[in-house]
Design a protein around this motif. Structure first.
Motif: not given
Lengths: 596, 371
Positions: A51-52, A56-59, A91, A126, A128, A222, A224, A226, B235, B252, B255-256
């Protein structure tokens, strides 16, 4: 010396069970967390690492379009257009200070203001997600920024819907406007985000909940570094509800044109259900300017304009009703049995009460006046006579029962109640008892009484429709809302309506300008004095300074082919009700019924 | 002035001091990583670790000051200190400073001061003084009396509103009460009454607090809002695996994705970078840390000293339990920091001060004789 003497000796034994407890706690802590850590990091470690590392989840929130507002024929009154907002993704931004300075140079917005916006946004957005710096930028600027995007990482153009009102000032008092939510609104309403537009005035404010809709949620995966990999819709945006108004746009625009150049209001109601067909207040203001954000100078100019364009004169301005009030006092006198329609009062042009002399508007008097003629020719002396006999208590109670001195409950904010004076009110306000002479002024609609044009329209509507006071209603699909019945018998009500018809049809009637052969018309004029007249002779309207001129009222109804309307025209400092309001009302009926 | 007795040093709980220094070192190093690539303002590194070091040095000064006098003097100071605390707490709603919607701070020009921190120290001393008296387990009357004393400052803190600190205070006092012991009857009644009363507490919670508990039960419900912390911290820790990603290499945190990574969730950064092995070492350090406080409680010269050490034990125990529980997804999100690992100025000072108290007890465990 020894310290020990100062302290009372107690048992040196620490509690045995307590010590066991401490040991157990240490042991328990270790075991529980060790197990959990093993579970998370070793047992599930690979899944979490997956997952990490890769996903990476961005919403991101997706804007929901605000509901459209349409008139009764479906013509658009409030729409959404795309607007380009300038956002900053913290970011991705290398140097915030420099970026803000560049944005300030492009947009000519004060750098300190941008810094304030940035500081406010940091708490809510946030790192990002784009923090909206400028809610609306022009196409020219858009081109400049897009061209330079490479040099300013972090700057992002966000496309959002923007509210637009095609008719602008014509409907500004009804629709109100949306503008960017302020700190307080953001705090109060968790559904709002920085840079969102929220209803601030008019229907946009009142119907905010129905119009707003619900934001959607998009999920991006995304890596790592971004970069965007995949996109999934978590929740589709829900558009706000579309709203159909009872307003007839053609009529509204027509009435606004009629009022052009004057300060005043026009209300057109359907008397049988309270639906508002036109609600015009002149001068208006361009509500689109508020959507973009007013500059301090624009705001200053609007606020200090001596003609108060922000004021909705139909519901927020309170005027003395003048002779229109005689409809109410007449109804009161009939209901109380004080006025007998056939009985006459002799009008010599003046009425004496103690030492004071009260004048009729007609210097040489009306002669013998019965009830019908008192309304048709608007004889003041007749109402002085009965005002003295009815007294303030009965008149004001009757006025309250007829919907004056309280809100009509129309779906618009900041409505005014008007004022119906009572003995208690006078004592509280001035510390003086009610004077007998004030009954006389009260009876002809001068003195303390204040009403709004909408209240007058509702009252006339009730006279016409059989006696029901409906809540004035702006929404097409809302059911008619009967608030009260006029305390008036059917025979008396018909008597008043007949007198209103005669006011139009009689050659001496004050509203004869409304006369037309193909429709049944009725009306009552009013001329409300703004300044007390001193001395013998009244000046003609054009000889007086503008601010001393009388307010002109015309309250009327018209019926043709089964269609009924109530039209109330109010012109500030317009002079005589019949001559100022009459032609306007006539033009409006021409629009409604067609030329004669 | 008599020369300093050498036994003061020989009896001192050196292992406690050593472990504390180790933990603090780990904390500063971890903060270096947590803030190392911080670009939140898009500017240079924001040196939280430097500030934390500075706070630690100041804390050392406080600790040395606490060592200088015999802890038994605190018995006479217990009530005056308690009254002062109540006065300061009462002053907060009147003259306090509002930050993030809560009024918790008193401003003294140069710095802001949180009276709730002082309340923790003074309730600890007062609790130890009152409970050290008498031997037999406590009955209802005594329990009610001591609870009433504790509820006054706790209530003043909860209305600030600072539920976390208020609960912390009551837990601290509760720990000392358990250390003293309760009669079997009281224990039986509590075992029934507490589970019955807890659901009623729900009605006293603020909406955001209820939301946190609901979110804890179902974090997927609100992945961008309250659930974000829980999901992201798990995570981060879970992805550390057995050996971790290595110092300064946590994706993690770098990347903030991880929120509050230098305060409440600092240990998640550690877990990501040092893995299961590192976390076990850290957990062991914390347990040894608690065990050496236990040793002082056991060997103290008098019951007051023993209760003081036990009180400090509980002060740290609850924080470790709640913070790690939260970060590991075993408890709802409560804003309680992890001692020595989370960044925080006044918390660090209080931590050093309390360790000073335990060292003070351990130093003076021999019967003092004039030489």
């Amino acid at each position: 010396m020894s310290d020990s003497k100062h302290f009372d000796q107690e048992s040196p034994q620490p509690p045995k069970n307590g010590l066991i407890l401490l040991q157990c706690l240490i042991f328990g802590l270790f075991c529980v967390f060790a197990l959990r850590l093993w579970y998370l990091q070793v047992h599930l470690g690979k899944e979490f690492a997956e997952k990490a590392r890769e996903n990476q989840l961005r919403q991101e929130l997706v804007y929901a379009p605000r509901g459209l507002i349409r008139d009764r024929e479906g013509r658009l009154l409030a729409v959404n257009e795309p607007a380009y907002a300038l956002g900053l993704v913290r970011e991705d931004c290398k140097d915030v200070d420099a970026t803000l300075a560049q944005v300030a140079a492009w947009t000519h917005i004060d750098l300190d203001e941008l810094k304030r916006r940035f500081a406010r946004g940091r708490k809510r957005v946030k790192p990002f997600n784009p923090l909206i710096l400028v809610p609306d930028i022009s196409y020219d600027l858009l081109a400049v920024i897009e061209t330079n995007a490479l040099f300013w990482p972090g700057l992002e153009i966000v496309i959002r819907p923007k509210r637009h009102y095609p008719q602008g000032a014509v409907l500004s008092h009804v629709l109100g406007f949306v503008a960017e939510a302020n700190e307080e609104e953001l705090e109060r309403d968790p559904g709002l985000y920085l840079g969102d537009a929220v209803g601030k005035q008019g229907l946009e404010f009142v119907l905010e909940k129905r119009l707003r809709g619900k934001k959607g949620l998009d999920q991006y995966e995304v890596d790592a570094t971004g970069r965007f990999l995949a996109h999934k819709v978590v929740r589709a945006p829900e558009a706000g509800a579309n709203i159909d108004l009872s307003i007839d746009l053609d009529l509204q625009e027509f009435a606004a044109r009629e009022l052009e150049g004057r300060s005043g209001a026009v209300v057109v109601l359907d008397p049988d259900n309270g639906q508002v067909l036109a609600l015009v207040s002149n001068p208006g203001y361009d509500n689109n300017a508020f959507v973009l954000g007013l500059s301090p100078e624009q705001w200053q100019a609007l606020r200090d304009n001596p003609r108060h364009p922000l004021q909705n004169r139909a519901i927020q301005s309170m005027y003395p009703p003048g002779s229109v009030w005689k409809l109410l006092v007449g109804a009161c006198g009939l209901s109380e049995g004080v006025i007998i329609p056939r009985n006459t009062v002799y009008c010599p042009g003046t009425y004496r009460l103690g030492q004071r002399v009260f004048r009729c508007w007609k210097k040489h008097g009306h002669g013998n006046v019965d009830f019908k003629r008192s309304l048709v020719e608007s004889c003041d002396v007749y109402y002085y006579h009965y005002g003295e006999r009815l007294g303030v208590d009965r008149i004001s109670r009757y006025a309250f029962d007829s919907g004056f001195g309280k809100l009509t409950g129309i779906d618009l904010p900041h409505e005014k109640k008007g004022l119906v004076p009572t003995r208690e009110w006078k004592r509280e306000r001035f510390g003086e008892p009610w004077q007998g002479g004030e009954n006389l002024n009260l009876a002809i609609g001068q003195g303390y009484t204040l009403v709004t044009p909408l209240q007058v329209a509702r009252f006339v509507g009730a006279l016409v429709n059989g006696g029901t006071l409906y809540r004035p209603n702006l929404l097409l699909d809302a059911p008619a809302d009967a608030q009260a019945e006029l305390p008036l018998s059917e025979a008396h009500r018909e008597l008043i309506v007949e007198a209103m018809v005669a006011t139009v049809d009689d050659p001496h009637g004050t509203a004869r300008r409304l006369h037309r052969k193909d429709a049944r018309m009725g009306g009552k004029t009013g001329t409300a004095q703004v300044v007390k007249i001193q001395g013998e002779d009244r000046l003609d309207t054009y000889e007086m300074p503008y601010s001393h001129r009388d307010h002109a009222w015309l309250a009327s109804f018209g019926e043709k082919d089964g269609r009924r309307y109530v039209v109330v025209v109010m012109v500030e400092h317009g002079g005589h009700g019949g001559s100022a309001g009459g032609p306007m009302a006539r033009a409006i009926y021409n629009h409604l019924f067609g030329k004669e | 002035m008599s020369p300093v007795d050498r036994r003061l040093f020989t009896h001192m709980n050196w292992s406690l001091l050593g472990i504390m220094v180790l933990l603090f070192g780990v904390g500063v190093m971890n903060l270096y990583s947590a803030s190392g690539f911080r670009l939140e303002e898009g500017m240079a590194v924001n040196p939280f670790y430097q500030k934390q070091l500075l706070w630690g040095l100041m804390g050392c000064g406080v600790m040395v000051a606490v060592l200088l006098f015999d802890y038994r003097h605190l018995k006479t100071l217990a009530w005056p200190l308690f009254v002062l605390t109540i006065c300061l707490l009462a002053a907060v709603p009147l003259w306090g400073k509002t930050i993030y919607g809560a009024r918790r701070w008193l401003s003294f020009g140069l710095f802001n001061f949180q009276p709730s921190e002082l309340a923790k120290i003074s309730i600890l001393i007062l609790g130890a003084k009152i409970l050290a008296r008498g031997q037999e387990p406590m009955g209802f009357k005594q329990l009610a009396a001591i609870t009433a004393v504790g509820l006054v400052p706790a209530a003043l803190i909860v209305v600030q509103p600072d539920l976390g600190s208020g609960l912390n205070l009551l837990l601290l006092l509760g720990g000392i009460i358990l250390y003293r012991g309760l009669t079997a009857r009281v224990l039986k009644v509590l075992a029934v009454a507490v589970p019955a009363l807890v659901p009623m507490g729900w009605f006293f919670l603020h909406d955001y607090q209820k939301q946190r508990i609901l979110t804890f039960l179902n974090p997927g419900n609100d992945p961008l809002g309250a659930g974000y912390h829980i999901i992201q911290s798990q995570i981060a820790i879970g992805s550390g695996g057995l050996w971790g990603k290595g110092f300064l290499s946590g994706t993690q945190s770098q990347l903030r994705f991880l929120p509050e990574k230098h305060t409440d969730f600092a240990v998640a950064v550690f877990g990501e970078e040092w893995g299961f092995v590192g976390m076990m070492i850290l957990l062991a350090l914390f347990c040894l840390f608690l065990a050496s406080m236990f040793a002082t409680a056991k060997e103290a010269k008098d019951r007051f000293g023993s209760f003081l050490a036990a009180g400090v034990f509980f002060y740290f125990f609850w924080q470790i339990l709640i913070n790690m529980g939260m970060v590991l997804g075993l408890m709802p999100v409560v804003g309680i920091p992890l001692p020595f690992i989370s960044y925080g100025g006044s918390a660090t000072m209080v931590n050093f001060c309390l360790i000073g108290l335990v060292l003070n007890v351990s130093m003076r465990r021999f019967v003092f004789k004039q030489t």
